[in-house]
Design a protein around this motif. Structure first.
Motif, mmCIF file in Angstrom:
data_model
loop_
_atom_site.group_PDB
_atom_site.id
_atom_site.type_symbol
_atom_site.label_atom_id
_atom_site.label_comp_id
_atom_site.label_asym_id
_atom_site.label_seq_id
_atom_site.Cartn_x
_atom_site.Cartn_y
_atom_site.Cartn_z
ATOM 1 N N ASN A 53 0.843 -1.205 0.000
ATOM 2 C CA ASN A 53 0.000 0.000 0.000
ATOM 3 C C ASN A 53 0.874 1.249 0.000
ATOM 4 O O ASN A 53 0.539 2.254 0.619
ATOM 5 N N ILE A 54 2.006 1.179 -0.674
ATOM 6 C CA ILE A 54 2.958 2.284 -0.683
ATOM 7 C C ILE A 54 2.449 3.403 -1.585
ATOM 8 O O ILE A 54 2.185 3.195 -2.769
ATOM 9 N N PRO A 55 2.302 4.629 -1.045
ATOM 10 C CA PRO A 55 1.850 5.764 -1.865
ATOM 11 C C PRO A 55 2.943 6.220 -2.822
ATOM 12 O O PRO A 55 4.122 5.877 -2.667
ATOM 13 N N ALA A 56 2.540 7.019 -3.807
ATOM 14 C CA ALA A 56 3.468 7.446 -4.853
ATOM 15 C C ALA A 56 4.655 8.224 -4.294
ATOM 16 O O ALA A 56 5.780 8.087 -4.780
ATOM 17 N N ASN A 57 4.417 9.037 -3.250
ATOM 18 C CA ASN A 57 5.512 9.866 -2.731
ATOM 19 C C ASN A 57 6.599 9.056 -2.039
ATOM 20 O O ASN A 57 7.693 9.571 -1.780
ATOM 21 N N LEU A 58 6.325 7.769 -1.737
ATOM 22 C CA LEU A 58 7.326 6.926 -1.087
ATOM 23 C C LEU A 58 7.898 5.855 -2.015
ATOM 24 O O LEU A 58 8.753 5.071 -1.589
ATOM 25 N N SER A 59 7.424 5.795 -3.254
ATOM 26 C CA SER A 59 7.846 4.719 -4.144
ATOM 27 C C SER A 59 9.355 4.744 -4.387
ATOM 28 O O SER A 59 10.030 3.698 -4.359
ATOM 29 N N GLU A 60 9.916 5.924 -4.619
ATOM 30 C CA GLU A 60 11.361 6.026 -4.845
ATOM 31 C C GLU A 60 12.141 5.662 -3.588
ATOM 32 O O GLU A 60 13.176 4.982 -3.658
ATOM 33 N N THR A 61 11.654 6.086 -2.436
ATOM 34 C CA THR A 61 12.311 5.769 -1.166
ATOM 35 C C THR A 61 12.315 4.270 -0.917
ATOM 36 O O THR A 61 13.336 3.688 -0.529
ATOM 37 N N VAL A 62 11.177 3.611 -1.155
ATOM 38 C CA VAL A 62 11.074 2.164 -0.936
ATOM 39 C C VAL A 62 11.964 1.402 -1.918
ATOM 40 O O VAL A 62 12.569 0.381 -1.561
ATOM 41 N N ASN A 63 12.078 1.886 -3.136
ATOM 42 C CA ASN A 63 12.979 1.234 -4.103
ATOM 43 C C ASN A 63 14.423 1.263 -3.611
ATOM 44 O O ASN A 63 15.183 0.305 -3.814
ATOM 45 N N LYS A 64 14.811 2.341 -2.944
ATOM 46 C CA LYS A 64 16.153 2.410 -2.359
ATOM 47 C C LYS A 64 16.289 1.401 -1.222
ATOM 48 O O LYS A 64 17.346 0.783 -1.058
ATOM 49 N N PHE A 65 15.220 1.243 -0.433
ATOM 50 C CA PHE A 65 15.252 0.267 0.644
ATOM 51 C C PHE A 65 15.515 -1.132 0.091
ATOM 52 O O PHE A 65 16.312 -1.904 0.646
ATOM 53 N N LYS A 66 14.836 -1.461 -0.992
ATOM 54 C CA LYS A 66 14.951 -2.804 -1.560
ATOM 55 C C LYS A 66 16.362 -3.088 -2.059
ATOM 56 O O LYS A 66 16.789 -4.243 -2.111
ATOM 57 N N LYS A 67 17.102 -2.039 -2.426
ATOM 58 C CA LYS A 67 18.479 -2.221 -2.884
ATOM 59 C C LYS A 67 19.434 -2.448 -1.725
ATOM 60 O O LYS A 67 20.491 -3.068 -1.892
ATOM 61 N N ASN A 68 19.077 -1.949 -0.543
ATOM 62 C CA ASN A 68 19.987 -1.989 0.602
ATOM 63 C C ASN A 68 19.579 -2.967 1.698
ATOM 64 O O ASN A 68 20.382 -3.243 2.599
ATOM 65 N N PHE A 69 18.337 -3.453 1.657
ATOM 66 C CA PHE A 69 17.857 -4.377 2.684
ATOM 67 C C PHE A 69 17.264 -5.619 2.020
ATOM 68 O O PHE A 69 16.643 -5.520 0.960
ATOM 69 N N PRO A 70 17.412 -6.792 2.632
ATOM 70 C CA PRO A 70 16.963 -8.046 2.014
ATOM 71 C C PRO A 70 15.470 -8.330 2.212
ATOM 72 O O PRO A 70 15.085 -9.407 2.667
ATOM 73 N N TYR A 71 14.644 -7.347 1.880
ATOM 74 C CA TYR A 71 13.201 -7.519 2.010
ATOM 75 C C TYR A 71 12.538 -7.138 0.693
ATOM 76 O O TYR A 71 12.926 -6.169 0.042
ATOM 77 N N SER A 72 11.517 -7.899 0.338
ATOM 78 C CA SER A 72 10.847 -7.661 -0.946
ATOM 79 C C SER A 72 9.512 -6.944 -0.801
ATOM 80 O O SER A 72 9.043 -6.332 -1.753
ATOM 81 N N PRO A 184 9.849 -9.208 16.652
ATOM 82 C CA PRO A 184 10.037 -10.560 17.191
ATOM 83 C C PRO A 184 10.239 -11.614 16.107
ATOM 84 O O PRO A 184 11.006 -12.558 16.281
ATOM 85 N N LYS A 185 9.562 -11.443 14.967
ATOM 86 C CA LYS A 185 9.785 -12.348 13.844
ATOM 87 C C LYS A 185 11.078 -11.966 13.138
ATOM 88 O O LYS A 185 11.309 -10.802 12.821
ATOM 89 N N ALA A 186 11.909 -12.963 12.840
ATOM 90 C CA ALA A 186 13.223 -12.685 12.268
ATOM 91 C C ALA A 186 13.148 -12.086 10.874
ATOM 92 O O ALA A 186 14.080 -11.410 10.434
ATOM 93 N N ASP A 187 12.052 -12.329 10.153
ATOM 94 C CA ASP A 187 11.952 -11.857 8.770
ATOM 95 C C ASP A 187 11.134 -10.572 8.648
ATOM 96 O O ASP A 187 10.633 -10.250 7.579
ATOM 97 N N GLU A 188 11.006 -9.800 9.730
ATOM 98 C CA GLU A 188 10.269 -8.538 9.697
ATOM 99 C C GLU A 188 11.086 -7.433 10.356
ATOM 100 O O GLU A 188 11.814 -7.672 11.326
ATOM 101 N N ILE A 189 10.940 -6.231 9.824
ATOM 102 C CA ILE A 189 11.632 -5.071 10.394
ATOM 103 C C ILE A 189 10.778 -3.828 10.147
ATOM 104 O O ILE A 189 10.057 -3.745 9.151
ATOM 105 N N ILE A 190 10.847 -2.884 11.075
ATOM 106 C CA ILE A 190 10.088 -1.639 10.963
ATOM 107 C C ILE A 190 11.008 -0.526 10.466
ATOM 108 O O ILE A 190 12.147 -0.413 10.903
ATOM 109 N N PHE A 191 10.480 0.290 9.549
ATOM 110 C CA PHE A 191 11.193 1.464 9.049
ATOM 111 C C PHE A 191 10.426 2.718 9.461
ATOM 112 O O PHE A 191 9.199 2.772 9.340
ATOM 113 N N PHE A 192 11.145 3.733 9.927
ATOM 114 C CA PHE A 192 10.546 5.021 10.283
ATOM 115 C C PHE A 192 10.983 6.062 9.252
ATOM 116 O O PHE A 192 12.180 6.345 9.125
ATOM 117 N N VAL A 193 10.008 6.602 8.531
ATOM 118 C CA VAL A 193 10.291 7.583 7.481
ATOM 119 C C VAL A 193 9.669 8.916 7.881
ATOM 120 O O VAL A 193 8.459 9.000 8.143
#
Length: 200
Positions: A53-72, A184-193
């Motif tokens: 549910n990523i809004p347009a204003n965060l799409s570029e930011t999230v794409n950078k996250f995907k390059k630097n963090f192992p989450y899809s 608590p789940k190993a495959d989840e992480i929170i990001f604060f933007v």
């Protein structure tokens, strides 16, 4: 100059001085800028079932996250907008049930920002600094215990998670990652933007 004229002249000067100080104070109050502060909390995982549910204003930011963090997969679990003036503070408390592992288990969270201050960067750009950012929430974690008859009994305890930042700055009008927080789940992480926009 006789005394009546002298006192009248002195009174006139005092009135002018008082009016000037009052005008200066009003002008100073009006000159303080105001800002819209938007904190967006995202959760990242590799769960392909989760609906993005990523809004347009965060799409570029999230794409950078995907390059630097192992989450899809990334999705927003909270988006908050507050308006404060220069040197202002924010303290926000609410439910954040998207973090709950089971229905009916409320999650209470709290985040705060203190001492917003307008600054100019070394390159001449506009930015804002904060003295402190904090976020905390209590997450239910369920354990399996066994009673005297050796039957399994689920026990839920609330574990506190959180993050504290002391002294940082962000550029104006640009969504900026200010921190991450493990789950608590190993495959989840929170990001604060954080996005800070000056208002008219």
């Amino acid at each position: 100059m006789n005394k009546p004229k002298f006192f009248a002249f002195a009174l006139f000067l005092m009135c002018i001085s008082s009016f000037s100080n009052s005008f200066a104070q009003t002008d100073n109050n009006q000159s303080e800028p105001s800002y819209e502060v938007v904190l967006q909390v995202l959760i990242a995982s590799n769960n392909s079932v989760a609906k993005s549910n990523i809004p347009a204003n965060l799409s570029e930011t999230v794409n950078k996250f995907k390059k630097n963090f192992p989450y899809s997969d990334f999705r927003i679990i909270s988006s908050n907008l507050q308006r404060i003036e220069n040197k202002g503070n924010i303290n926000y408390r609410s439910l954040l049930n998207d973090l709950s592992p089971a229905a009916g288990q409320d999650i209470f969270s709290n985040w705060s920002l203190s001492s917003l201050r307008k600054e100019t960067s070394a390159t001449g750009g506009n930015r804002v600094s904060f003295q402190r950012f904090s976020f905390d929430a209590k997450i239910p974690v369920t354990y399996i215990s066994f009673n005297e008859s050796k039957s399994s009994v689920p026990i839920t305890n609330y574990e506190q998670i959180g993050i504290v930042l002391q002294g940082f700055n962000v550029p104006e009008n640009l969504p900026t990652l200010i921190g991450t927080l493990g789950m608590p789940k190993a495959d989840e992480i929170i990001f604060f933007v954080l996005t800070v926009k000056p208002t008219e």
